[in-house]
Design an enzyme around this catalytic site. Structure first.
Site, PDB file in Angstrom:
ATOM      1  N   LYS A 149       0.975  -1.272  -0.043  1.00  0.00           N
ATOM      2  CA  LYS A 149      -0.086  -0.057  -0.013  1.00  0.00           C
ATOM      3  C   LYS A 149       1.008   1.283  -0.066  1.00  0.00           C
ATOM      4  CE  LYS A 149      -3.924  -1.784   2.707  1.00  0.00           C
ATOM      5  NZ  LYS A 149      -4.997  -1.625   1.599  1.00  0.00           N
ATOM      6  N   ARG A 188     -10.186 -11.491   2.226  1.00  0.00           N
ATOM      7  CA  ARG A 188     -11.252 -12.475   1.800  1.00  0.00           C
ATOM      8  C   ARG A 188     -10.530 -13.977   1.833  1.00  0.00           C
ATOM      9  NH1 ARG A 188     -11.870  -9.378  -3.860  1.00  0.00           N
ATOM     10  NH2 ARG A 188     -11.223  -7.587  -2.338  1.00  0.00           N
ATOM     11  N   GLU A 247      -6.403  -9.345   1.042  1.00  0.00           N
ATOM     12  CA  GLU A 247      -5.942 -10.705   1.609  1.00  0.00           C
ATOM     13  C   GLU A 247      -6.927 -10.876   2.735  1.00  0.00           C
ATOM     14  OE1 GLU A 247      -5.367  -7.504   2.436  1.00  0.00           O
ATOM     15  OE2 GLU A 247      -6.389  -7.545   4.455  1.00  0.00           O
TER      16      GLU A 247
END
Ligand code: BES
Ligand code: ZN
Ligand code: ZN
Length: 549
Positions: free
Chosen positions: A320, A394, A392
């Site tokens: 990110k 899920r 991640e």
């Protein structure tokens, strides 16, 4: 009896009024005080207290509600408690309110000092329109929301004055008043040397004490989730999270079981998707499993809650951007809200069984981390191509949802800070709910009207499923093939691949994770939403013995 006081008092009359209102003030002083008429309705005029009226350490404040006037030009309509207090001070409160000039607005407060020996400070808060009821456009009970907001504002003013205790007017709904007080005063200052003064809110009067207590428990539940979400990721690691919840549940040991499952257990469960995320971090994963047995029989079908517990989401190899990444310490908000809801259900002694499941780990980049394009196998045998390591949540939930099917659940409800797309869609107005069950939806929706922590139904169309099943190397991709379009919906469609239960709901709470200033009774910071809606939902389910098959 209402006394009318004109707004444009000439100064001499104001001095007279002052002398009448504050009989212990000498007339000469009254004239001087009249020059600063707002004296009695300010929050920083502690020096104006008459001798013998102490506040600060040991003092007590009173918070009273006032509704908007029904006719223009009329003064504020005090609540029942406000009315009673006004009687005790011979109508001085009404007079002072009128003397303040402009009517008291909804969610605003005025403070009066020196009115009564028992309460050196009295704060009057604006409750807005009386009997506003359920607002069909807003999908919430407006009376309750107004009370929460007004009480929170008043309590914070008391806190600014460093008065350690406040008696709170139930304002016609003691639960909402308690929620406003306890939520409004909460702040995470665990790691600061200088802390805000502690204010203890208490119910004013004896009516409604049960509802008040219920409100305190609901709000403390949400504050527990806020605490866990706000705490830095180096303080709330997977094991620390689990131990904290275990400790909170220790008070209810007789009907609670806590299992803190280590990595070896997760491996024997063949939770390959969860493990693939966890292996990128030096912090070992935990699968937290809690059982609250409040039902008539231990084997009554439980409500199963599942929460995403990523204690820090860096994105992994699909890293990110660094700006704002610190907020990803709250990526365990799903786990925090469902576990806090169970702690709250236990405190309320709700008559149903609830199981809480929280896969807990960090999502970090490392030599052992998932790489884009890697394929992993979930507990149900489905293979997943990890096209973006930042999707991640899920992966954890896929395995946890498979495991949730072991319990013959009445309903499975998962909560997760799953997608930035959810925030784009609804912002912080409501949690997005994706569900295969209108029965379940109705219960969640009804609960949210009461709590004011709203939900909004989102689609689970086949349309989105096609976008995650069209995958080059595996049964599923962990991202939709049109990348950002409908991101919250493709994530929900992904989860649906791991669900066979007829009553399942996925709550995407990414948009409601943090509060800037949107919810007036929460300070800025991690919001712990929608803990109270989950609790209210569980309470309603415990009264509904007819779960459809
Ligand atoms: N934890 C994030 C989602 C999130 C974003 C929560 C903002 C709260 C606030 C999640 O793991 C994530 O990064 N999702 C990706 C999915 C994408 C790669 C398909 C996202 O939303 O960008
Ligand atoms: Zn992520
Ligand atoms: Zn995440």
């Amino acid at each position: 009896m209402r006394r009318a006081v004109r707004r444009d008092q000439p100064s001499a009359r104001r001095a007279g009024l002052r002398a009448m209102l504050l009989p212990w003030v000498r007339r000469a002083d009254a004239r001087r005080l009249a020059r600063v008429l707002p004296l009695a309705c300010s929050c920083s005029q502690r020096s104006a207290l008459p001798r013998g009226y102490s506040q600060g350490a040991g003092g007590k404040a009173l918070l009273l509600g006032a509704y908007a006037s029904e006719r223009e030009g009329d003064g504020a309509q005090l609540s029942a408690a406000g009315d009673a207090f006004d009687g005790r001070v011979s109508g001085r409160l009404r007079e002072l309110l009128a003397a303040c000039g402009a009517p008291l607005k909804k969610g605003k407060a005025r403070i009066f000092h020196g009115l009564h020996q028992d309460f050196p400070s009295v704060v009057v808060v604006g409750l807005g329109k009386k009997n506003a009821g359920i607002n069909d456009q807003e999908n919430w009970n407006e009376d309750k929301e107004n009370i929460r907001a007004a009480v929170a504002v008043g309590c914070r003013q008391i806190q600014d004055l460093e008065i350690p205790c406040v008696e709170v007017d139930p304002c016609g709904d003691a639960q909402a008043a308690a929620e406003g007080a306890v939520l409004g005063l909460h702040e995470y200052n665990e790691l600061k040397q200088k802390k805000k003064p502690v204010v203890t809110p208490q119910l004013h009067g004896s009516a409604g004490s049960e509802a008040w207590q219920k409100g305190v428990i609901y709000a403390e539940g949400q504050n527990l989730a806020r605490y866990l979400m706000e705490a830095p990721a180096n303080y709330i690691t997977p094991i620390k999270f689990a131990e904290y919840i275990e400790q909170k549940l220790g008070n209810f040991a007789s009907n609670v079981k806590v299992h803190i499952r280590p990595e070896s257990w997760i491996a024997t469960q063949q939770m390959g998707a969860f493990l693939s995320v966890a292996k990128g971090s030096a912090e070992p994963p935990i699968f937290l499993e809690i059982h609250y047995l409040g039902g008539a029989n231990a084997n009554d079908s439980p409500l199963v809650f599942v929460g995403k517990g990523v204690t820090f989401d860096s994105g992994g190899i699909s890293l990110k951007p660094s700006s704002g990444m610190d907020a990803m310490r709250a990526d365990m908000g799903g786990a925090a809200t469902v576990c806090s809801a169970i702690v709250t259900a236990a405190a309320l002694n709700l008559p149903l069984n609830i199981i809480g499941l929280a896969p807990l780990c960090e999502n970090m980049p490392s030599g052992k981390a998932n790489k884009p394009g890697d394929v992993v196998r979930a507990k149900n045998g489905k293979t997943i191509q990890v096209d973006n390591t930042d999707a991640e949540g899920r992966l954890l939930l896929a395995d946890a949802l498979c495991y949730a099917h072991n319990f013959n659940a009445r309903a499975i409800v998962n909560a997760a800070t799953l997608t930035g797309a959810m925030d784009v869609a609804l912002g912080s107005a409501a949690t997005g709910v994706f569900t295969n069950s209108s029965w379940l939806w109705n219960h969640l929706y009804e609960a949210s009207i009461v709590t004011g922590d709203r939900v909004w139904r989102m689609p689970l169309f086949e349309h989105y499923t096609k976008q995650i099943t069209d995958c080059p190397l595996a049964d599923l991709s962990n991202i939709g093939k049109y990348s950002r379009a409908g991101g919250a919906c493709t994530a929900a469609a992904f989860l649906k691949e791991f669900v066979t239960a007829p009553h399942w709901a996925h709550l995407d709470i990414a948009g409601v994770m943090a509060n800037k200033d949107e919810v007036p009774y929460l300070r800025k910071g991690m919001a712990g939403r929608p803990t109270r809606t989950l609790v209210e939902f569980a309470a309603r389910l415990s009264q509904d013995s007819h779960s459809p098959k």
